[in-house]
Scaffold this motif. Structure first.
Motif, PDB file in Angstrom:
ATOM      1  N   SER A   1     -10.972  11.166  -6.557  1.00 39.40           N
ATOM      2  CA  SER A   1     -11.804   9.751  -5.963  1.00 39.40           C
ATOM      3  C   SER A   1     -12.488   9.195  -7.367  1.00 39.40           C
ATOM      4  O   SER A   1     -13.308   9.514  -7.880  1.00 39.40           O
ATOM      5  N   THR A   2     -11.576   7.898  -7.619  1.00 44.36           N
ATOM      6  CA  THR A   2     -11.869   7.426  -9.018  1.00 44.36           C
ATOM      7  C   THR A   2     -12.480   6.198  -8.516  1.00 44.36           C
ATOM      8  O   THR A   2     -12.488   5.727  -7.535  1.00 44.36           O
ATOM      9  N   ARG A   3     -12.862   5.367  -9.701  1.00 43.94           N
ATOM     10  CA  ARG A   3     -13.544   3.979  -9.617  1.00 43.94           C
ATOM     11  C   ARG A   3     -12.760   2.849  -9.908  1.00 43.94           C
ATOM     12  O   ARG A   3     -13.242   1.622  -9.743  1.00 43.94           O
ATOM     13  N   GLU A   4     -11.626   2.923 -10.378  1.00 43.71           N
ATOM     14  CA  GLU A   4     -10.978   1.716 -10.961  1.00 43.71           C
ATOM     15  C   GLU A   4      -9.621   1.536 -10.090  1.00 43.71           C
ATOM     16  O   GLU A   4      -8.644   2.629 -10.268  1.00 43.71           O
ATOM     17  N   ALA A   5      -9.321   0.589  -9.581  1.00 47.05           N
ATOM     18  CA  ALA A   5      -7.940   0.296  -8.907  1.00 47.05           C
ATOM     19  C   ALA A   5      -7.367  -0.985  -9.589  1.00 47.05           C
ATOM     20  O   ALA A   5      -6.531  -1.510  -8.805  1.00 47.05           O
ATOM     21  N   ASP A   6      -7.656  -1.055 -10.870  1.00 43.82           N
ATOM     22  CA  ASP A   6      -7.121  -2.048 -11.625  1.00 43.82           C
ATOM     23  C   ASP A   6      -5.888  -1.507 -12.512  1.00 43.82           C
ATOM     24  O   ASP A   6      -6.523  -0.326 -13.066  1.00 43.82           O
ATOM     25  N   HIS A   7      -4.807  -1.714 -12.896  1.00 39.71           N
ATOM     26  CA  HIS A   7      -3.988  -1.029 -13.646  1.00 39.71           C
ATOM     27  C   HIS A   7      -4.359  -0.800 -14.874  1.00 39.71           C
ATOM     28  O   HIS A   7      -4.458   0.479 -15.554  1.00 39.71           O
ATOM     29  N   THR A   8      -4.825  -1.697 -15.744  1.00 39.77           N
ATOM     30  CA  THR A   8      -5.587  -1.597 -17.008  1.00 39.77           C
ATOM     31  C   THR A   8      -6.705  -0.610 -17.058  1.00 39.77           C
ATOM     32  O   THR A   8      -6.602   0.466 -17.836  1.00 39.77           O
TER      33      THR A   8
ATOM     34  N   THR B   1      -2.468   2.749  -1.054  1.00 37.04           N
ATOM     35  CA  THR B   1      -3.405   2.468   0.374  1.00 37.04           C
ATOM     36  C   THR B   1      -2.620   3.257   1.338  1.00 37.04           C
ATOM     37  O   THR B   1      -1.448   3.241   1.271  1.00 37.04           O
ATOM     38  N   PRO B   2      -3.356   4.068   1.988  1.00 35.36           N
ATOM     39  CA  PRO B   2      -2.768   4.702   3.164  1.00 35.36           C
ATOM     40  C   PRO B   2      -2.192   3.778   4.115  1.00 35.36           C
ATOM     41  O   PRO B   2      -1.079   4.069   4.619  1.00 35.36           O
ATOM     42  N   ARG B   3      -2.674   2.547   4.442  1.00 39.60           N
ATOM     43  CA  ARG B   3      -2.423   1.537   5.370  1.00 39.60           C
ATOM     44  C   ARG B   3      -0.916   1.021   4.685  1.00 39.60           C
ATOM     45  O   ARG B   3      -0.868   0.646   3.404  1.00 39.60           O
ATOM     46  N   ILE B   4       0.027   0.655   5.392  1.00 42.68           N
ATOM     47  CA  ILE B   4       1.152   0.164   5.110  1.00 42.68           C
ATOM     48  C   ILE B   4       1.281  -1.264   5.120  1.00 42.68           C
ATOM     49  O   ILE B   4       0.771  -1.861   6.293  1.00 42.68           O
ATOM     50  N   ASN B   5       1.422  -2.219   4.327  1.00 44.57           N
ATOM     51  CA  ASN B   5       1.150  -3.572   4.362  1.00 44.57           C
ATOM     52  C   ASN B   5       2.323  -4.200   4.739  1.00 44.57           C
ATOM     53  O   ASN B   5       3.405  -3.400   5.339  1.00 44.57           O
ATOM     54  N   GLN B   6       2.187  -5.561   5.356  1.00 48.30           N
ATOM     55  CA  GLN B   6       3.276  -6.319   5.769  1.00 48.30           C
ATOM     56  C   GLN B   6       4.510  -6.292   5.078  1.00 48.30           C
ATOM     57  O   GLN B   6       5.503  -6.666   5.711  1.00 48.30           O
ATOM     58  N   ASN B   7       4.601  -6.045   3.795  1.00 48.62           N
ATOM     59  CA  ASN B   7       5.988  -5.781   3.240  1.00 48.62           C
ATOM     60  C   ASN B   7       6.428  -4.377   3.071  1.00 48.62           C
ATOM     61  O   ASN B   7       7.344  -4.039   2.341  1.00 48.62           O
ATOM     62  N   VAL B   8       6.066  -3.509   4.007  1.00 54.02           N
ATOM     63  CA  VAL B   8       6.365  -2.029   3.779  1.00 54.02           C
ATOM     64  C   VAL B   8       5.953  -1.566   2.469  1.00 54.02           C
ATOM     65  O   VAL B   8       6.936  -1.011   2.032  1.00 54.02           O
ATOM     66  N   GLY B   9       5.052  -1.931   2.023  1.00 56.02           N
ATOM     67  CA  GLY B   9       4.627  -1.276   0.867  1.00 56.02           C
ATOM     68  C   GLY B   9       3.186  -0.641   0.930  1.00 56.02           C
ATOM     69  O   GLY B   9       2.412  -0.511   1.910  1.00 56.02           O
ATOM     70  N   ARG B  10       2.631  -0.384  -0.229  1.00 53.23           N
ATOM     71  CA  ARG B  10       1.408   0.273  -0.269  1.00 53.23           C
ATOM     72  C   ARG B  10       0.688  -0.318  -1.594  1.00 53.23           C
ATOM     73  O   ARG B  10       1.343  -0.442  -2.495  1.00 53.23           O
ATOM     74  N   ASP B  11      -0.618  -0.878  -1.603  1.00 50.02           N
ATOM     75  CA  ASP B  11      -1.215  -1.195  -2.439  1.00 50.02           C
ATOM     76  C   ASP B  11      -2.325  -0.404  -3.401  1.00 50.02           C
ATOM     77  O   ASP B  11      -2.258   0.710  -3.087  1.00 50.02           O
ATOM     78  N   HIS B  12      -2.954  -1.014  -4.308  1.00 50.77           N
ATOM     79  CA  HIS B  12      -3.779  -0.131  -5.059  1.00 50.77           C
ATOM     80  C   HIS B  12      -4.667   0.779  -4.159  1.00 50.77           C
ATOM     81  O   HIS B  12      -5.710  -0.087  -3.155  1.00 50.77           O
ATOM     82  N   PHE B  13      -5.122   1.961  -4.588  1.00 53.68           N
ATOM     83  CA  PHE B  13      -6.100   2.639  -3.747  1.00 53.68           C
ATOM     84  C   PHE B  13      -6.498   3.831  -4.767  1.00 53.68           C
ATOM     85  O   PHE B  13      -5.843   4.622  -5.065  1.00 53.68           O
TER      86      PHE B  13
ATOM     87  N   MET C   1       2.876  13.825 -17.439  1.00 47.73           N
ATOM     88  CA  MET C   1       4.095  13.110 -17.119  1.00 47.73           C
ATOM     89  C   MET C   1       3.341  11.719 -16.294  1.00 47.73           C
ATOM     90  O   MET C   1       2.648  12.092 -15.213  1.00 47.73           O
ATOM     91  N   TRP C   2       3.446  10.711 -16.924  1.00 48.23           N
ATOM     92  CA  TRP C   2       2.644   9.509 -16.453  1.00 48.23           C
ATOM     93  C   TRP C   2       3.549   8.672 -15.536  1.00 48.23           C
ATOM     94  O   TRP C   2       4.664   8.031 -16.008  1.00 48.23           O
ATOM     95  N   LEU C   3       3.056   8.363 -14.312  1.00 43.10           N
ATOM     96  CA  LEU C   3       3.764   7.556 -13.561  1.00 43.10           C
ATOM     97  C   LEU C   3       3.136   6.101 -13.383  1.00 43.10           C
ATOM     98  O   LEU C   3       2.039   5.982 -12.552  1.00 43.10           O
ATOM     99  N   GLY C   4       3.466   5.410 -14.357  1.00 41.12           N
ATOM    100  CA  GLY C   4       2.979   3.997 -14.451  1.00 41.12           C
ATOM    101  C   GLY C   4       3.101   3.193 -13.314  1.00 41.12           C
ATOM    102  O   GLY C   4       4.260   2.907 -12.840  1.00 41.12           O
ATOM    103  N   GLY C   5       1.964   2.362 -12.843  1.00 35.87           N
ATOM    104  CA  GLY C   5       2.018   1.741 -11.916  1.00 35.87           C
ATOM    105  C   GLY C   5       1.216   2.235 -10.773  1.00 35.87           C
ATOM    106  O   GLY C   5       0.723   1.543 -10.072  1.00 35.87           O
ATOM    107  N   GLY C   6       0.981   3.542 -10.758  1.00 35.49           N
ATOM    108  CA  GLY C   6       0.042   4.039  -9.540  1.00 35.49           C
ATOM    109  C   GLY C   6       1.040   4.699  -8.581  1.00 35.49           C
ATOM    110  O   GLY C   6       1.286   3.842  -7.471  1.00 35.49           O
ATOM    111  N   ALA C   7       1.553   6.035  -8.302  1.00 35.44           N
ATOM    112  CA  ALA C   7       2.214   6.471  -7.428  1.00 35.44           C
ATOM    113  C   ALA C   7       1.658   6.402  -6.180  1.00 35.44           C
ATOM    114  O   ALA C   7       0.647   6.825  -5.991  1.00 35.44           O
ATOM    115  N   PRO C   8       2.427   6.489  -5.107  1.00 34.22           N
ATOM    116  CA  PRO C   8       1.784   6.605  -3.491  1.00 34.22           C
ATOM    117  C   PRO C   8       2.026   7.904  -3.400  1.00 34.22           C
ATOM    118  O   PRO C   8       2.736   8.710  -2.723  1.00 34.22           O
ATOM    119  N   THR C   9       0.928   8.705  -3.802  1.00 33.26           N
ATOM    120  CA  THR C   9       0.762  10.270  -3.820  1.00 33.26           C
ATOM    121  C   THR C   9       0.694  10.528  -2.286  1.00 33.26           C
ATOM    122  O   THR C   9       0.809  11.795  -1.942  1.00 33.26           O
TER     123      THR C   9
END
Length: 422
Positions: A107-114, A333-345, A51-59
Motif C-alpha cells: 500500500s503505497t502513496r504514489e499513483a503517478d508514474h514518475t 484499479t480493481p474496477r474495470i473501466n469503460q475501455n476494458v482497462g485498469r487505471d493507476h492504483f 524485474m521492473w514492469l514499467g507502467g504499473g502492472a495489474p497485479t
C-alpha cells in the motif's frame, strides 16, 4: 518540481564509470586465485535481480486474483508448487513458486508514474532538496565496492535506465545496456582492434605532448584514466553480456523476447560477480484492453522469463544466493473501466519476491474480496528493500550521508518482512 529522470550514462559518464571501476582491477596473482576458486566465490556472492514492469502492472490479474468479484476480470487462479494461487496465464511460473513468494499487501502513496517509479526504486518519496539513490546504487556501494575481482560495473540496467545514484555518485550509477549487450553511445560490437590500436597511438602522441609541456598532473591523470578504461573494455568479464554464447537450449528456455534475453544476461552477470541487475520490461500501462493484452502479449513473456530464470538459478545451485524482485510503480484499479482497462492504483497491490534464501511459496498479507484495500498489515517499498538487504547481508543499521550532511537510513528505515525471513 522537477524529478530526476531515469536516464542512462552518456559517453562521458561511461568512460568515467569505466575508469572508476578499473581502479579496482586486481593484481594478476589475485586474478589467478579467484579463477581457481571461481565456483566457490560465485556461490558466496549474493546478488539481486530486479524485474521492473514499467507502467504499473495489474497485479490483481497476476498475483492476487479475485474470482467471483465484480472486479475479478476474465482470468482464473491456478494452484502452484507453493502455498498460493496465481493467474492461469502464468503456468510455468506456477511450477517455480516453491521458491518464490508474493507480498499481496503493498500500500503505497504514489499513483503517478514518475513519482511511483522514484518511490519504488529508492524507498523515499521525491524531495526537492535531495536526490535519493536507487537501491541498485545502494547495493553497488555496499557490495560492489568490496568485490575486487569484479572488473565491470557493479550495477547493470538492461533494457532501460534504472534511475539516479543520487548522492552516492556516478561510480554507482546504473550501467545501461540493451538486451543484446550493447552500451549506449559505446558500441563495442563495431570495435575494430586495429582501428582502436591506431587511435590509441594517436592519443599517446597528444598526451605525450601535454605531459612534456609541464601542465601539471592533469595530463598524466588523463592518460591513466584512459589506460584503465581500455583495460576494462577488453576484460574477459565483458563476455557476460553475450547471451549468444549460451547453448541454444538455454536461450530457447528464456525465449526470444527482450525481457527473456535480459534475464539470461542477468544470470550471466551474477556469475561474474555483479551484485545488482535491473531488467526492464515495459508495456504495462494498460488503461485499455487489459485482458487481451495480458493474455496474448505481456503474460506469456513474463511467465517464460521468470520461470526460466528461477529454474536456471536452481539448477546451478544459485537460488539461495540471488534475490528476485518483480514489481512496477504501482498496481492498477480493481474496477474495470469503460475501455476494458485498469487505471493507476497504489492503495492495494502486489510485489513478487523470492530466492536469496527467503521463504518461498508464501502469500504475505491479503486484500479484501474485491481487491480494493489491504486487510491487516500493509507494506511499503522500504520493507521490500529491507528484506532484500537482509538477504544480501547488508546491515540494516547502515546510514548514508547526503551531500548536505543529512543522514539517510538504508531502505528508509524499512523492516524485513518476517513472513519471508523467519
Amino acid at each position: 518540481m522537477n524529478l530526476p529522470t531515469p536516464s542512462g550514462m552518456d559517453r562521458r559518464h561511461f568512460m568515467r564509470h569505466l575508469a572508476t571501476a578499473a581502479a579496482t582491477v586486481p593484481t594478476l596473482e589475485f586474478i589467478s586465485h579467484v579463477k581457481a576458486n571461481a565456483a566457490e566465490v560465485r556461490k558466496k556472492q549474493k546478488a539481486c535481480i530486479l524485474m521492473w514492469l514499467g507502467g504499473g502492472a495489474p497485479t490483481i490479474d497476476i498475483w492476487d486474483l479475485k474470482p467471483g468479484s465484480k472486479n475479478g476480470g476474465e482470468f482464473n487462479p491456478i494452484s502452484t508448487k507453493g502455498d498460493l494461487q496465481i493467474s492461469e496465464h502464468m503456468p510455468k511460473t506456477a511450477m517455480q513458486m516453491d521458491n518464490l513468494s508474493v507480498v499481496r499487501s503493498m500500500s503505497t502513496r504514489e499513483a503517478d508514474h514518475t513519482r511511483g517509479r522514484y518511490y519504488m526504486h529508492t524507498a523515499y518519496v521525491p524531495n526537492p532538496t535531495v536526490v535519493h539513490p536507487v537501491f541498485g546504487s545502494v547495493v553497488s556501494y555496499e557490495l560492489g565496492s568490496a568485490r575486487s575481482e569484479l572488473e565491470i560495473p557493479s550495477f547493470i540496467s538492461i533494457g532501460g535506465a534504472a534511475g539516479s545514484p543520487g548522492f552516492l555518485g556516478m561510480a554507482h550509477a546504473p550501467f545501461t545496456v540493451d538486451s543484446n549487450g550493447r552500451i549506449r553511445n559505446a558500441n563495442m560490437d563495431s570495435m575494430d582492434q586495429q582501428r582502436l590500436k591506431n587511435r590509441l597511438a594517436m592519443l599517446d602522441v597528444v598526451e605525450n605532448n601535454f605531459i612534456n609541456s609541464n601542465r601539471g598532473d592533469s595530463p598524466l591523470a588523463h592518460r591513466q584514466v584512459y589506460e584503465k578504461a581500455v583495460n576494462l573494455m577488453t576484460s574477459s568479464q565483458m563476455d557476460a553480456f553475450k547471451v549468444e554464447q549460451e547453448s541454444s537450449e538455454t536461450q530457447a528456455s528464456y525465449g526470444t523476447s527482450q525481457f527473456g534475453r535480459g534475464l539470461l544476461m542477468a544470470r550471466r552477470l551474477v556469475e561474474v560477480g555483479v551484485p545488482f541487475i535491473e531488467v526492464n520490461m515495459g508495456g504495462w500501462d494498460l488503461h485499455n484492453n487489459v485482458f487481451q493484452t495480458l493474455r496474448d502479449q505481456r503474460l506469456p513473456q513474463l511467465d517464460q522469463g521468470i520461470s526460466a530464470l528461477a529454474a536456471d538459478l536452481k539448477q546451478r545451485g544459485m537460488a539461495d544466493d540471488v534475490v528476485l524482485v518483480c514489481m512496477g510503480e504501482f498496481g492498477r484499479t480493481p474496477r474495470i473501466n469503460q475501455n476494458v482497462g485498469r487505471d493507476h492504483f497504489a492503495a492495494a497491490w502486489s510485489v513478487m519476491v523470492g530466492g536469496g534464501g527467503l521463504n518461498g511459496g508464501v502469500a504475505v498479507g491479503e486484500t479484501d474480496a474485491d481487491g480494493v484495500r489491504v486487510v491487516g498489515k500493509s507494506y511499503q517499498p522500504g520493507d521490500i528493500w529491507a528484506t532484500v538487504a537482509h538477504a544480501l547481508g547488508i546491515p540494516l543499521d547502515t546510514v548514508h550521508t547526503s551531500k548536505r550532511g543529512r543522514p539517510m537510513r538504508i531502505a528508509n528505515g524499512g523492516q524485513p518482512i518476517q513472513d519471508l525471513i523467519g
